[in-house]
Design an enzyme around this catalytic site. Structure first.
Site, short mmCIF file in Angstrom:
data_model
loop_
_atom_site.label_atom_id
_atom_site.label_comp_id
_atom_site.label_asym_id
_atom_site.label_seq_id
_atom_site.Cartn_x
_atom_site.Cartn_y
_atom_site.Cartn_z
N CYS A 192 77.36 42.87 40.26
CA CYS A 192 77.81 43.50 41.50
C CYS A 192 78.56 42.54 42.42
O CYS A 192 79.32 42.97 43.27
CB CYS A 192 76.61 44.06 42.25
SG CYS A 192 75.77 45.32 41.32
N GLY A 222 89.12 20.43 40.12
CA GLY A 222 88.48 20.57 38.82
C GLY A 222 89.24 21.51 37.89
O GLY A 222 89.37 21.24 36.69
#
Lengths: 122, 382
Positions: free
Chosen positions: B321, B71
């Protein structure tokens, strides 16, 4: 990405919670950056008799909070203030490089709690 | 501990039938499709058959399909290849704020080269406004690239309508259909260029394709032996491409979609019973059939997914995070400027192999996880 030691401690943190009638608490961080830590302490004879934490954040933030509590419990306030984030990281073992900033925060929260405690005592 | 894999938008398990055909073209017949001996001819024949299967699935002609390494390469080729080939027409590209990184960073790379790029906003469910698209079209606009189904929050754009606007203004239209391919209809009526890949649909990693409408000029990104009708050089990955075609044949089944849709709705409804939770993205037909993305207040996503992982459950999050850049998901921040919503988001993406039992086990583990982390959180009292 995290070591087994960190993961194990994350599963069972030892110092989580909040001390009822704490002598002082310190809180740092904000939601925007993704970490908030609150440390509450009980002081006896100038030593940290008890300490607990509450943390909003990632695994490294939670585990470093827990290890900091473990490191400073029983120490004098001065000794506790001098514990560095490096000491916390050493105790944690290996942490991903981008996660080191999280373990600074726990120490900042503790220093704030100690500072406030001294202010109250003055 | 048995793995419960709910991260199928990241990648999927390869179907055993796909592995079988790939094995054959790795070990039994392994010629280079450009060679003139019988092994080469076998490879070329297999490549041609695979190309037809994939072309048919989109309603395309065989020679409109360019095989790529996946992709990312197909999106790079679509965007840069079109912009470079049409510099005499203009240097303006339009895309959106919720594209995959390979599209956004292709845009940034073009900007660094002096091209002009517009990044369209989306609404609170992740939809691009057709009016905003039309308003932003300019004389020098060459290409519009809009993701078909979003990889994080599952929003399926009204791609036909967006494409029609471009057609009226004689602007080329590209869509990244990596997540939607085989899950919701995508045909050559809907775009001039379509990116698809194999590993999101139980095919192998490292294989993708770009559909390019006949007569559309495109500048190749790789110099080499002139494979793929001079548009993408490099020896064709025959085992991968044959595996891709097999995966498409197996995947094109409405029964799979219906099954996933029912499980998805069950999962969403059950998770939303947990207090202080919120669905990200739309509901119903306009949502990708395998996507559930929920934000949990007061707690952070990386902690949630790591805690689920200790119980064998694989999910993902848009929290800062867990990203390498420590930035929250650009998709979640595009639907609402609320970092807590992004930090506390968890994406569950199911596959045709997912069972209700697996979801029930996940729900039990999730409730315990949320409860535990909320007890640690300073944002909740008590």
């Amino acid at each position: 990405m995290y070591t087994e030691q960190v993961t194990e401690r994350f599963k069972k943190p030892r110092f989580m919670g909040e001390i009822q009638e704490a002598d002082s608490t310190g809180e740092v961080g904000n939601v925007r950056c993704g970490d908030i830590m609150r440390v509450s302490i009980k002081v006896k004879d100038d030593r940290i008799a008890d300490i607990k934490f509450k943390t909003y954040g990632c695994v490294a933030a939670i585990v470093s909070s827990d290890y900091l509590c473990e490191l400073v419990k029983g120490k004098t306030l001065e000794e506790a203030e001098n514990v560095t984030s490096k000491d916390v990281i050493e105790r944690m073992g290996e942490v991903p490089a981008i996660k080191t900033h999280c373990s600074v925060l726990a120490q900042d929260a503790l220093r704030k709690a100690i500072k406030d405690y001294r202010k109250k005592c003055d | 501990m048995k793995t419960i894999y709910l991260d199928n938008s990241a990648t999927t398990k390869v179907d055993p039938e796909v592995m079988d055909v790939m094995d054959y073209y790795h070990g039994q017949t392994y010629g280079n499709a450009s060679s003139i001996h019988h092994e080469g001819k076998n490879a070329k024949k297999a490549l041609g058959e695979a190309r037809s299967i994939i072309a048919n699935s989109l309603g395309a002609n065989d020679d409109e399909i360019i095989f790529t390494s996946g992709g990312t390469e197909a999106n790079n080729l679509a965007i840069k290849g079109m912009m470079y080939a049409n510099e005499d027409k203009g240097r303006h590209l339009i895309t959106t704020k919720i594209e995959h990184d390979c599209v956004l960073n292709s845009g940034k790379a073009l900007e660094a080269e002096g091209f002009d790029v517009t990044y369209l906003d989306v609404d609170s469910e992740g939809f691009v406004s057709p009016e905003a698209l039309e308003k932003n079209l300019r004389e020098d606009t060459v290409l519009v690239s809009i993701i078909h189904a979003n990889n994080e929050i599952g929003t399926i754009q009204d791609i036909q309508r967006l494409s029609n606007i471009c057609k009226q203004h004689d602007v080329l239209f590209h869509t990244d259909a990596c997540q939607s391919y085989t899950k919701t209809p995508i045909t050559t009526e809907m775009a001039d260029l379509i990116t698809i890949n194999a590993h999101k649909l139980h095919g192998p990693k490292g294989v993708g394709a770009l559909y390019v409408k006949q007569g559309t000029a495109i500048k190749p990104l790789l110099d080499g032996g002139g494979h793929e009708r001079k548009r993408r050089s490099g020896t064709e990955n025959v085992p991968g491409i044959v595996g891709f075609a097999k995966a498409v044949e197996l995947g094109m089944d409405e029964a799979h979609v219906n099954k996933m849709q029912a499980l998805r709705d069950y999962l969403i409804d059950e998770i939303l019973k947990i207090p202080h939770t919120r669905l990200n993205g739309p509901r119903g037909e306009q949502r990708l059939c395998n996507n559930a993305n929920i934000s949990f207040r007061f707690i952070e996503g990386e902690s949630i997914i790591m805690n689920l992982d200790t119980q064998g459950i694989c999910t993902s999050t848009g929290s800062a995070c867990s990203s390498q850049t420590l930035e929250p998901s650009h998709v979640l921040m595009a639907i609402e400027d609320d970092p807590e919503r992004a930090h506390g988001s968890v994406r569950f993406t199911i596959s045709r192999y997912t069972t209700k039992e697996e979801l029930d086990r996940t729900l039990t583990a999730l409730k315990a996880t949320v409860d535990k982390l909320r007890r640690i959180s300073p944002l909740t009292e008590g």
